[in-house]
Design a protein around this motif. Sequence first.
Motif, short mmCIF file in Angstrom:
data_model
loop_
_atom_site.label_atom_id
_atom_site.label_comp_id
_atom_site.label_asym_id
_atom_site.label_seq_id
_atom_site.Cartn_x
_atom_site.Cartn_y
_atom_site.Cartn_z
N GLU A 52 0.83 -1.20 0.00
CA GLU A 52 0.00 0.00 0.00
C GLU A 52 0.87 1.25 0.00
O GLU A 52 2.00 1.24 0.50
CB GLU A 52 -0.92 0.04 1.23
N SER A 53 0.30 2.33 -0.53
CA SER A 53 0.98 3.63 -0.51
C SER A 53 -0.07 4.73 -0.61
O SER A 53 -1.24 4.45 -0.89
CB SER A 53 1.98 3.74 -1.66
N GLY A 54 0.38 5.95 -0.36
CA GLY A 54 -0.52 7.09 -0.53
C GLY A 54 -1.05 7.70 0.75
O GLY A 54 -1.74 8.72 0.72
N GLY A 55 -0.75 7.08 1.88
CA GLY A 55 -1.22 7.63 3.14
C GLY A 55 -0.48 8.90 3.51
O GLY A 55 0.52 9.27 2.89
N GLY A 56 -0.98 9.56 4.54
CA GLY A 56 -0.35 10.78 4.99
C GLY A 56 -1.28 11.60 5.86
O GLY A 56 -2.34 11.13 6.28
N LEU A 57 -0.86 12.83 6.11
CA LEU A 57 -1.64 13.76 6.93
C LEU A 57 -2.52 14.62 6.02
O LEU A 57 -2.03 15.19 5.04
CB LEU A 57 -0.69 14.65 7.73
N VAL A 58 -3.79 14.69 6.36
CA VAL A 58 -4.73 15.47 5.56
C VAL A 58 -5.69 16.17 6.51
O VAL A 58 -6.01 15.66 7.58
CB VAL A 58 -5.48 14.56 4.55
N GLN A 59 -6.14 17.34 6.11
CA GLN A 59 -7.09 18.10 6.93
C GLN A 59 -8.50 17.54 6.79
O GLN A 59 -8.85 16.94 5.77
CB GLN A 59 -7.07 19.56 6.53
#
Lengths: 108, 117
Positions: B6-13
């Motif tokens: 998996e990829s594409g995760g992160g911090l988002v508002q």
Amino acid sequence: EIVMTQSPATLSVSPGERATLSCKASQSISSNLAWYQLKPGQAPRFLIYGASTRATGIPARFSGSGSGTEFTLTISSLQSEDFAVYYCQQYNNWPQWTFGQGTKVEIK
Amino acid sequence: EVRLVESGGGLVQPGGSLRLSCAASGFTFSTYGMNWVRQPPGKGLEWLSYIAHSSSAIYYADSVKGRFTISRDNAKNSLYLQMNSLRDEDTAMYYCARATRDGYDVWGLGTLVTVSS
């Protein structure tokens, strides 16, 4: 929705001892039950399907039993690598295959 | 070796969007249904969405219906999850998992999504 309830939430066991984990379904699911092992930083591991059939490569110390609404996962002699969180999952109600809330097996 | 990454995760508002990807290898991706499953911090596993091998059938959990969209590209051996209108409660580790008739037999390591202002 079929609700899966696992107990206990945490099980403290010494290495070499037996661990017995319970999973109950809110309605009959026949033998459509799987078990998974989760460890931090690792991919979840498929352990048991059909309530009692070990998945490929799973050691014989892992065994599953039960049918209908009550199921058990037994680890006959705990090894250090077995300390983890275990989840049951029903796959009787397609496509919402619900999980239990998990049982953490920790070192006593 | 059969593998999912998996990829594409992160911090988002909150209210933002994110697209997760899952790259498959070591098996014939186009012959398997696939799923997205998540685990919020300190909580259990939650099934989110399923897509059939040919994309002919797609299902969602009520918690993400209308906000998340699953898709796949069999030519690229890839699975996707488009997540819109993200909420704090969507914070979780997101896993892709291969479907069999008896459960999910292969999982990835997961990608972490954090929704926070």
